[in-house]
Write a protein that holds these residues in place. Sequence first.
Motif, PDB file in Angstrom:
ATOM      1  N   ASP A   1       0.832  -1.211   0.000  1.00 21.17           N
ATOM      2  CA  ASP A   1       0.000   0.000   0.000  1.00 21.17           C
ATOM      3  C   ASP A   1       0.861   1.253   0.000  1.00 21.17           C
ATOM      4  O   ASP A   1       0.430   2.311  -0.468  1.00 21.17           O
ATOM      5  CB  ASP A   1      -0.923  -0.002   1.229  1.00 21.17           C
ATOM      6  N   CYS A   2       2.057   1.145   0.525  1.00 24.25           N
ATOM      7  CA  CYS A   2       3.007   2.262   0.506  1.00 24.25           C
ATOM      8  C   CYS A   2       4.426   1.705   0.558  1.00 24.25           C
ATOM      9  O   CYS A   2       4.646   0.592   1.031  1.00 24.25           O
ATOM     10  CB  CYS A   2       2.756   3.229   1.664  1.00 24.25           C
ATOM     11  N   VAL A   3       5.362   2.486   0.028  1.00 19.70           N
ATOM     12  CA  VAL A   3       6.750   2.048  -0.066  1.00 19.70           C
ATOM     13  C   VAL A   3       7.654   3.173   0.421  1.00 19.70           C
ATOM     14  O   VAL A   3       7.464   4.339   0.053  1.00 19.70           O
ATOM     15  CB  VAL A   3       7.120   1.683  -1.521  1.00 19.70           C
ATOM     16  N   VAL A   4       8.624   2.816   1.245  1.00 19.24           N
ATOM     17  CA  VAL A   4       9.650   3.765   1.689  1.00 19.24           C
ATOM     18  C   VAL A   4      10.964   3.370   1.037  1.00 19.24           C
ATOM     19  O   VAL A   4      11.343   2.196   1.060  1.00 19.24           O
ATOM     20  CB  VAL A   4       9.797   3.762   3.221  1.00 19.24           C
ATOM     21  N   SER A   5      11.656   4.324   0.444  1.00 22.15           N
ATOM     22  CA  SER A   5      12.978   4.068  -0.126  1.00 22.15           C
ATOM     23  C   SER A   5      14.041   4.691   0.769  1.00 22.15           C
ATOM     24  O   SER A   5      13.885   5.817   1.251  1.00 22.15           O
ATOM     25  CB  SER A   5      13.076   4.642  -1.544  1.00 22.15           C
ATOM     26  N   ILE A   6      15.121   3.948   0.989  1.00 26.79           N
ATOM     27  CA  ILE A   6      16.201   4.420   1.854  1.00 26.79           C
ATOM     28  C   ILE A   6      17.488   3.738   1.419  1.00 26.79           C
ATOM     29  O   ILE A   6      17.477   2.587   0.961  1.00 26.79           O
ATOM     30  CB  ILE A   6      15.885   4.107   3.338  1.00 26.79           C
ATOM     31  N   ASP A   7      18.611   4.438   1.534  1.00 25.50           N
ATOM     32  CA  ASP A   7      19.898   3.847   1.193  1.00 25.50           C
ATOM     33  C   ASP A   7      20.372   2.921   2.305  1.00 25.50           C
ATOM     34  O   ASP A   7      19.970   3.056   3.471  1.00 25.50           O
ATOM     35  CB  ASP A   7      20.937   4.937   0.945  1.00 25.50           C
ATOM     36  N   ALA A   8      21.270   2.002   1.953  1.00 30.47           N
ATOM     37  CA  ALA A   8      21.722   0.980   2.906  1.00 30.47           C
ATOM     38  C   ALA A   8      22.745   1.497   3.899  1.00 30.47           C
ATOM     39  O   ALA A   8      23.021   0.831   4.901  1.00 30.47           O
ATOM     40  CB  ALA A   8      22.321  -0.206   2.136  1.00 30.47           C
ATOM     41  N   ASP A   9      23.300   2.690   3.674  1.00 29.14           N
ATOM     42  CA  ASP A   9      24.419   3.148   4.502  1.00 29.14           C
ATOM     43  C   ASP A   9      24.022   3.689   5.872  1.00 29.14           C
ATOM     44  O   ASP A   9      24.871   4.072   6.672  1.00 29.14           O
ATOM     45  CB  ASP A   9      25.238   4.202   3.760  1.00 29.14           C
ATOM     46  N   LEU A  10      22.705   3.773   6.140  1.00 28.81           N
ATOM     47  CA  LEU A  10      22.173   4.220   7.435  1.00 28.81           C
ATOM     48  C   LEU A  10      22.475   5.681   7.751  1.00 28.81           C
ATOM     49  O   LEU A  10      22.390   6.098   8.907  1.00 28.81           O
ATOM     50  CB  LEU A  10      22.685   3.336   8.584  1.00 28.81           C
ATOM     51  N   GLN A  11      22.801   6.473   6.740  1.00 26.84           N
ATOM     52  CA  GLN A  11      22.955   7.907   6.975  1.00 26.84           C
ATOM     53  C   GLN A  11      21.604   8.578   7.162  1.00 26.84           C
ATOM     54  O   GLN A  11      21.490   9.553   7.896  1.00 26.84           O
ATOM     55  CB  GLN A  11      23.722   8.554   5.821  1.00 26.84           C
ATOM     56  N   ASP A  12      20.578   8.065   6.476  1.00 25.96           N
ATOM     57  CA  ASP A  12      19.221   8.556   6.704  1.00 25.96           C
ATOM     58  C   ASP A  12      18.674   7.934   7.988  1.00 25.96           C
ATOM     59  O   ASP A  12      18.857   6.743   8.240  1.00 25.96           O
ATOM     60  CB  ASP A  12      18.310   8.200   5.521  1.00 25.96           C
ATOM     61  N   ASP A  13      18.008   8.731   8.788  1.00 24.23           N
ATOM     62  CA  ASP A  13      17.533   8.307  10.106  1.00 24.23           C
ATOM     63  C   ASP A  13      16.355   7.342   9.963  1.00 24.23           C
ATOM     64  O   ASP A  13      15.262   7.734   9.553  1.00 24.23           O
ATOM     65  CB  ASP A  13      17.117   9.546  10.909  1.00 24.23           C
ATOM     66  N   THR A  14      16.571   6.084  10.294  1.00 23.42           N
ATOM     67  CA  THR A  14      15.531   5.066  10.125  1.00 23.42           C
ATOM     68  C   THR A  14      14.317   5.327  11.023  1.00 23.42           C
ATOM     69  O   THR A  14      13.201   4.920  10.696  1.00 23.42           O
ATOM     70  CB  THR A  14      16.089   3.662  10.425  1.00 23.42           C
ATOM     71  N   SER A  15      14.520   6.000  12.144  1.00 20.26           N
ATOM     72  CA  SER A  15      13.395   6.270  13.053  1.00 20.26           C
ATOM     73  C   SER A  15      12.366   7.214  12.424  1.00 20.26           C
ATOM     74  O   SER A  15      11.203   7.254  12.857  1.00 20.26           O
ATOM     75  CB  SER A  15      13.903   6.858  14.368  1.00 20.26           C
ATOM     76  N   VAL A  16      12.776   7.953  11.408  1.00 24.56           N
ATOM     77  CA  VAL A  16      11.873   8.898  10.736  1.00 24.56           C
ATOM     78  C   VAL A  16      10.797   8.163   9.944  1.00 24.56           C
ATOM     79  O   VAL A  16       9.749   8.729   9.634  1.00 24.56           O
ATOM     80  CB  VAL A  16      12.695   9.842   9.820  1.00 24.56           C
ATOM     81  N   ILE A  17      11.033   6.874   9.644  1.00 23.95           N
ATOM     82  CA  ILE A  17      10.029   6.089   8.899  1.00 23.95           C
ATOM     83  C   ILE A  17       8.696   6.090   9.639  1.00 23.95           C
ATOM     84  O   ILE A  17       7.627   6.108   9.029  1.00 23.95           O
ATOM     85  CB  ILE A  17      10.541   4.656   8.667  1.00 23.95           C
ATOM     86  N   ARG A  18       8.739   6.079  10.970  1.00 25.77           N
ATOM     87  CA  ARG A  18       7.502   6.150  11.757  1.00 25.77           C
ATOM     88  C   ARG A  18       6.734   7.440  11.451  1.00 25.77           C
ATOM     89  O   ARG A  18       5.504   7.414  11.279  1.00 25.77           O
ATOM     90  CB  ARG A  18       7.830   6.067  13.249  1.00 25.77           C
ATOM     91  N   GLU A  19       7.446   8.566  11.359  1.00 22.89           N
ATOM     92  CA  GLU A  19       6.791   9.835  11.027  1.00 22.89           C
ATOM     93  C   GLU A  19       6.225   9.809   9.610  1.00 22.89           C
ATOM     94  O   GLU A  19       5.175  10.395   9.345  1.00 22.89           O
ATOM     95  CB  GLU A  19       7.784  10.988  11.183  1.00 22.89           C
TER      96      GLU A  19
END
Length: 336
Positions: free
Chosen positions: A97-115
Amino acid sequence: MSKPILTIVVPCYNEEEVLPETVFQLSEILDSLITDQLVALGSTVLFVDDGSKDATWSLIERFHLSNPFITGLKLAKNAGHQSALLAGLLKAKAYSDCVVSIDADLQDDTSVIREFLVKFHEGYDIVYGIRQDRSADTFFKRATAQGFYKLMTSLGVKIQYNHADFRLMSKRTLDNLEKFQEVNLFLRGLVPLLGFPSTQVYYDRKERFAGESKYPLRKMLAFAFDGITSFSVTPIRLVTVMGFLLFALSVVAAIYAIVGKLLGENVTGWTSLILSVWFIGGVQLLAIGLIGEYIGKIYKEVKQRPLFVIEKELTEQAQGQATVTSQASQPASARR
């Protein structure tokens, strides 16, 4: 709104050093989202191996067997970050129903996925992850990045400032993204063209957890140039304007030379003549190169070659076992 099925798409290229931590963090995020009833059971992480030369795919296969959240795609060869990301998005939209894209290097804050999910439940189809600031970057990287965003905006390209490819997209936005016939991919420019309700979530970007950056200066400059030439004809129009200006300047120089000759004055200026020849020659080469760049893009578009070829696919079964299938992607015209 019922609980959506979420897929987190992670393009990977030689990420064996960081992959275990990425799997751990994203699995924890999915588990907490399911517990809090923000997403449904069946939500997964889809790793897309973009022709890695290290043990990235072996690790994905291993985690798939032991972790119910982990699925994977293996591309037959390195297709580039944007093509690998698109491969994952198009595969995930079939069952998400929805897709989140993120790079594997963990520079993007994974906790933001909740927001992201909170905003999705509020009715937004696209949620952009935006960096708070670039204070952690070097002066050169900060200046060039900000210059790129400002240049793209001045050329009329609708692009999110300080946004990379960390975003949430709903199924209907992905359905419409699939209709685009682009071979020269620049997703940061394509997604805003969709026009669905969107919002932003701000976060602080972290240091890379492990491994080396896959975007050195050369690739960053090439990526920026692709983005500019894929979305704007302004550069080639600037060459036309420059041609008119040089023509006007040459007319003025010709009048000056004729008047000087009639008045009996010696027209000196071997230095200025040579400089003029070199300058005009350089402008001509620049113009030819720029025109060639646009023609090259047209050449790629009309061939309609597939953007990627999927070699293997790991899908989740009820028993939690791995299914490995081999397939080749269809041509762009058939696929879209």
